[in-house]
Scaffold this active site. Structure first.
Site, short mmCIF file in Angstrom:
data_model
loop_
_atom_site.label_atom_id
_atom_site.label_comp_id
_atom_site.label_asym_id
_atom_site.label_seq_id
_atom_site.Cartn_x
_atom_site.Cartn_y
_atom_site.Cartn_z
N ARG A 9 0.68 -54.73 23.85
CA ARG A 9 0.09 -56.08 24.57
C ARG A 9 -0.12 -55.96 25.88
NH1 ARG A 9 4.37 -60.19 25.36
NH2 ARG A 9 3.95 -59.48 27.49
N HIS A 49 2.00 -62.54 27.43
CA HIS A 49 2.09 -62.97 26.05
C HIS A 49 0.99 -63.99 25.85
CE1 HIS A 49 3.82 -64.48 22.48
NE2 HIS A 49 3.87 -65.96 23.06
N TYR A 67 8.73 -58.88 33.90
CA TYR A 67 9.95 -58.23 33.25
C TYR A 67 9.42 -56.82 32.64
CZ TYR A 67 6.90 -60.41 29.89
OH TYR A 67 5.77 -60.80 28.96
C1 LIG Z 1 10.70 -69.93 15.24
C2 LIG Z 1 9.92 -69.55 16.61
N1 LIG Z 1 11.08 -69.26 17.62
C3 LIG Z 1 10.36 -68.77 18.93
C4 LIG Z 1 9.04 -69.02 19.12
C5 LIG Z 1 8.52 -68.91 20.73
N2 LIG Z 1 7.49 -67.50 20.62
C6 LIG Z 1 6.42 -67.56 20.42
S1 LIG Z 1 5.74 -66.00 20.16
C7 LIG Z 1 7.04 -65.40 20.61
C8 LIG Z 1 7.07 -63.79 20.46
C9 LIG Z 1 6.62 -63.09 19.11
O1 LIG Z 1 6.60 -61.89 19.50
P1 LIG Z 1 6.03 -60.87 18.13
O2 LIG Z 1 6.24 -61.43 16.78
O3 LIG Z 1 6.30 -59.58 18.62
O4 LIG Z 1 4.38 -61.17 18.38
P2 LIG Z 1 3.44 -61.02 19.48
O5 LIG Z 1 3.43 -62.17 20.28
O6 LIG Z 1 3.75 -59.80 20.26
O7 LIG Z 1 2.14 -60.74 18.95
C10 LIG Z 1 8.19 -66.43 20.54
C11 LIG Z 1 9.65 -66.10 20.82
C12 LIG Z 1 8.49 -69.55 18.18
N3 LIG Z 1 6.82 -69.73 18.32
N4 LIG Z 1 8.71 -69.73 16.89
#
Ligand SMILES: Cc1ncc(C[n+]2csc(CCOP(=O)(O)OP(=O)(O)O)c2C)c(N)n1
Ligand SMILES: Cc1ncc(C[n+]2csc(CCOP(=O)(O)OP(=O)(O)O)c2C)c(N)n1
Ligand SMILES: [Mg+2]
Ligand SMILES: [Mg+2]
Lengths: 377, 326, 326, 377
Positions: A273, A277, A286
């Protein structure tokens, strides 16, 4: 080591995936044995889709900084794994998205204007301004509905794939998610049900190394994310997700396996990425810039372009035309989207159920006959 | 007309729906060969096979998540949750996903499905086999909630729920499962969702109940009849969207209302009913509406009959409400 | 006294609690190095290290399940759920386990912990970043529920919540996070749970609100003052167990009440408040109590300001309630 | 096989556990190399605990059929894996139960009377009659509180173990669950968090082949349950759970590893649920008697007795004394339990919170001052 350990073999088997990452495009642009050997026009098509995706990403981020849209969650650096996997799905196949796959949706044919309307949540937004930007839906393109809660799409994709199979169709369902989402209950349950049901579903894990600020090493102690397939009897494979041809090749194999009735597969797509985010995030808080720079060197767009150049299929002029063209197209869509009205007030009460029950009629009347809010934003 | 208990009536409705529509499938824990721990799906596995009567791995989240996927594709899953107390691992899929799919996708995707689950106490199930979580689902926009009190309604309402285009929670009062038998027509029987039933007409006070507590309300109504009190008893049948017309016209007539439910009081469905009645019938109210409910504690095992809002607690509430003078 | 916003006040309370008691640990998604997506835990990682400020894998069920385990052992975990909308994967652990441990184990095991999570709309979060699920937890026996409206209360109530022997849901109104600044004392500040605050005294009507909606209620109270209407505004602060004395004495004085909340109406906390007021103040009520709430739909993105029960919707409710004549 | 498969290695690694099951006691009663070589009195102690557990099980089932208790969930056939693993936990260690481990609780020192009071939910029941029978709790015995919802104890055990570690103690926590529970979200999350945190926790999976009516093959497509450790970087081991010495040995190793700071482990204990799921279940509706008979032949009690006989440490007289003694003791406890009153009415309102808030005082007054229920049962 105690000698006892010989009779009590408590151990984690060596990962079978550690060094095994499918790659096609070498640094010099040449290709290896897994080359799917696609017609050059198709490779150009991949490239154009990737550049288009990136161009849109950059513009939308700018738009958000100008306060013209509320939010954007992009795919900077992840274009190859998103486009390569989406392209590997056959026309009759279905895609359940995570939230970074607008490139796949456009590749599948959603008009850019529709996507931009979604970014604005205006009256023409397919989801009627009910969700944040980038929470699109595209049934006409055999593309699912984006949800925010992490992971929920996985068990759904399994049930969907299974239903398609029960109906006797030749449809495979794929589902995107990040490596962070492998920690969710839904990954576990989705993989487990898929294994038991032998559902024709392909799990597409974008391992982009970060879940907001949490690095992948803190997500799990397993050696790779592909290793997780073992727990469910689901075959798995790791692929260089910054290599569009390798991704295409691997996902296509999985789709064909599933279509042959050989069941689900898990694909770990190694990528990075490059951006924050989302537009709400500043990753400098971070992670070190060095890491980002290192990954930039494996940029999937640059890499594919090098390959195209070895084929003599791309040049600066085409690149400029593509970028400029996309920018112009996007600009026009933005202008149109900004000119469109908000969804009508009554839409708040539509679609909760197929028909409005009495209490929603009552509440709608209350809202429609009452005073309007000053817009606080 | 054959006599059926509630278990048989639900089974009958499922069987007919599955014969009529190949898209209807049943899934859950132990629903297959053994026919469910309450035997509600008994015989379906033999008739329709393991492809349509599916024993799943032990995961409510998986049951509902995959059922949603099937519904999105166009099938009509009827997942079973073994006890309503065990619905919570699936809570996210129900409230964040099933309830919101139509809305959030602008109507592109819908989730027609019926989640069947036994509710309520009085069968010595204690803490985790006795709860009545209906208000959590009523609070969640996008769900319909049904709870029949008897075999006839169970068959008719389940049939309607399966045909409904939206997700329905179908709560089966397990204390009634085998306790009540009645004539239930063979073949098709459909009763509209959203309609309460005036089970007993009366003039002095309205009692609102559903599920197993309906019989307690009726027993109290009979008990106080000896004192000359005339109770109107409503069986809600569909909890949400609730039949406000039947409720309001009854309360406007009697001016007094007692609401009975097993779930804890705080933010239970009784609070919503009491609020609606107060909002819509304020000038007609001759006494404050009364709630007779489970207490705001977890559900106890040994003392469950003292916890439940049974006849012995409903009767004094009726008497006091009718005797109330400001 | 330093000026703080709500983010800083919560941070300050956490820091002080962690300095005073080694058993206090913070865990959740992104709470570590980056200090949370709203920066509420900023700096704690640097001060207390990764052993006490813990970035967990992405699983709310895991965050709460392990926090329960730590609490059972004797520690005082303060887990963060990134948005209240994402609390549902942990729902089973909260309602079936944390809420019931003391009761079901006859007091052998207890779960002192504070689940912090941002709630509410008005920040363009749409569907899944705007919800207010408090009533689900109020309905669950065994949980306390707190929702401060301002930095001072946030610091004092969080301190009390951390010292409380039972599990507390601590909802932080995210729309207020950086919108309100006020003087907050340095060092220890503890405010008792269970006490509402009369934020504004008045004679004609009582307005009950909490969190971000308190400011809307106050704005409406001021707006109608021009018409000569005198509103009493209550900030509940602790939602459960609610401060019935303050509510009842206010309503007995004014005879009229408007309840404001963001969550959908059906089975929202407003229903419970309306019910309690009706049950306890029936003879004092000069008008039917009124609820001004979110609608019974999912939370919309573009039209969120029309969905929320803001000043423009509260003001007419106040006027109508006061003007009501039977 | 297509040749492409060579370059796209989509596969499930061979299970490393398939043929690897730790066993100690052979058919003839002799022991193999993994023998923990415990003093004979300790082996006798195991045997007595197993027989006692079985005797109590049989009597409680009878009691339920007579309608004197409401429910019982027993451990017929699973005594070796339950007692062997419980015995392997050191005195300072903690046990988080599933619901079949009353034998472990008694082994840890809970008085039989207290357990029987729990079966009756009477005034002396440690959980005050609030839960069904067999939902005991035993903090004094470093034993957790039984809950009905499947799996919830797993993440809790991890947090508990982690807290003990943070406090610098030398305490290991073990957690029991059935193979069906591996499908729950909590197994996934518990294992994942344990792996990441390196928590001193031992996951004890009683693979008794059935989850009510669902056979283990329908629970997952993974080759073994031990294989699931790979997904979390958690070492795993399979043991013959009908062999108390093998179970003891393996679990003890895991406990020692964890105590040395080497992190969690998963133990798959192969056993068989000889009885119904609980007194509410009749397994004849879904499984063939043949299977049960086959497993009866590996009966853990018979097996251990054979071993004790080779050591000359057991005979029929001792057996009869033990059984009769347990029966008499139990009979006395039952008589006492039946003579005890129900929990006091007001206990319904105690322990919801540390102190009763106003609304519970109000409800308590309403109940205490109101009429009593006729007992409907
Ligand atoms: C159940 C839930 N918990 C927390 C979040 C907040 N949140 C949104 S994206 C994310 C990180 C996701 O990481 P990853 O699965 O690696 O996907 P990426 O964003 O790297 O594509 C978090 C913690 C959420 N959307 N849903
Ligand atoms: C969340 C949840 N779902 C369903 C149940 C009902 N239930 C009780 S035990 C059981 C089967 C458990 O099987 P397994 O984990 O193998 O343990 P075993 O009973 O074999 O020891 C089920 C489905 C439950 N208690 N909790
Ligand atoms: Mg990621
Ligand atoms: Mg089992």
């Amino acid at each position: 080591m105690q000698t006892q350990e010989q009779v009590v073999p408590i151990r984690t088997p060596e990962s079978s995936f550690d060094d095994e990452v499918v790659t096609v495009i070498a640094k010099d642009g040449s290709t290896g044995p897994a080359d799917p050997k696609l017609p050059v026009e198709q490779v150009v098509d991949f490239y154009e889709a990737m550049v288009r995706t990136r161009t849109i990403d950059v513009q939308l981020e700018r738009l958000q900084r100008q306060g013209r849209i509320g939010f954007h969650i992009g795919s900077l650096g992840e274009e190859a794994c998103i486009l390569g996997s989406a392209a590997a799905m056959r026309p009759q196949d279905w895609i359940f998205p995570c939230y970074r796959e607008f490139g796949a949706l456009l590749y599948r044919g959603m008009p850019l204007q529709t996507y931009v309307d979604n970014m604005y949540g205006n009256a023409d937004d397919p989801v009627k301004g009910r969700q944040m930007p980038d929470h699109y839906t595209g049934r006409a393109f055999r593309f699912g509905s984006v949800s925010s809660p992490i992971g929920t799409q996985m068990t759904q994709a399994v049930g969907f794939a299974w239903a398609a199979q029960k109906k006797g169709t030749d449809e495979v369902t794929s589902v995107y998610f990040g490596e962070g989402a492998t920690s969710s209950a839904e990954f576990h349950t989705g993989m487990n049900f898929a294994g038991v049901m032998k559902a024709p579903v392909v799990f597409l894990c974008r391992n982009n190394r970060w879940a907001i600020s949490v690095p992948s090493e803190k997500q799990t102690a397993s050696k790779t994310f592909a290793d997780k397939g073992v727990a469910y009897g689901v075959p798995a494979v790791r692929v260089d997700g910054n290599d569009v041809l390798a991704t295409y090749k691997v996902v296509r194999e999985c789709v064909e396996r599933a279509a042959r009735g050989e069941g689900p597969a898990l694909v770990e797509m190694l990528t990075y990425r490059v951006g924050g985010h989302s537009t709400s995030d500043d990753p400098r808080a971070y992670r070190v810039q060095d890491e980002v720079e290192q990954w930039r060197r494996t940029d999937p767009v640059v890499r594919l372009r090098r390959h195209l150049e070895t084929l003599g299929a791309w040049d600066d002029a085409r690149e400029e035309e593509l970028t400029k063209g996309t920018e112009a197209e996007l600009k026009a869509c933005i202008a149109a989207a900004e000119a469109k009205p908000k969804p009508a007030l009554g839409t708040i009460f539509d679609g909760v159920f197929a028909e409005r029950p009495w209490h929603l009629e009552e509440q709608a009347a209350e809202l429609l006959n009452g005073p309007r809010a000053k817009d606080h934003h | 007309m054959p006599e059926m208990n509630l278990v048989q009536a639900v089974n009958d409705a499922l069987r007919i729906a599955m014969r009529e529509d190949d898209d209807v499938v049943v899934l859950g824990e132990d629903v297959g060969k053994v026919g469910g721990v309450f035997r509600v799906t008994q015989g379906l596995f033999d008739e329709f096979g393991e492809d349509r009567v599916i024993d799943t791995p032990l995961s409510e989240g998986g049951i509902i998540g995959t059922a949603i996927g099937m519904a999105l594709y166009g099938m009509k899953p009827v997942p079973e949750i073994q006890f309503a107390d065990f619905i919570f691992p699936a809570f996210d899929q129900i409230v964040s996903e099933a309830a919101k799919y139509r809305y959030r996708s602008g109507g592109e995707y819908t989730c027609p499905m019926v989640i069947r689950t036994p509710v309520g106490g009085g069968i010595r199930g204690g803490h985790y086999h006795s709860q009545s979580p209906e208000s959590l689902f009523i609070h969640t926009a996008g769900l319909k909630v049904v709870c029949p009190s008897n075999p006839y309604d169970a068959k008719g309402l389940l049939t309607a729920a399966i045909k409904d285009p939206d997700p329905v929670l179908f709560f089966e009062p397990k204390r009634v499962y085998r306790a009540v038998k009645m004539d239930v027509p063979e073949g098709d029987l459909e009763l509209p969702l959203g309609k309460a039933k005036v089970v007993r007409e009366g003039e002095d006070v309205t009692v609102i109940a559903w599920g197993a507590m309906l019989f307690e309300a009726l027993a109290s109504a009979e008990e106080v009849e000896a004192d000359g009190l005339s109770c109107e008893v409503l069986d809600l049948r569909t909890l949400w969207p609730v039949d406000i017309d039947t409720i309001a016209s009854s309360v406007k007539k009697t001016g007094r209302v007692v609401i009975v439910h097993e779930a804890p009081k705080a933010c239970g469905f009784g609070a919503e009913l009491l609020s609606m009645v107060t909002e819509k019938c304020f000038v007609h109210l001759e006494a404050p509406p009364v709630r007779v409910t489970g207490f705001d504690t977890p559900f106890p095992y040994t003392l469950e009959m003292e916890y439940l809002p049974l006849q012995h607690r409903i009767t004094p509430a009726l008497r006091e409400t009718v005797a109330y003078e400001p």
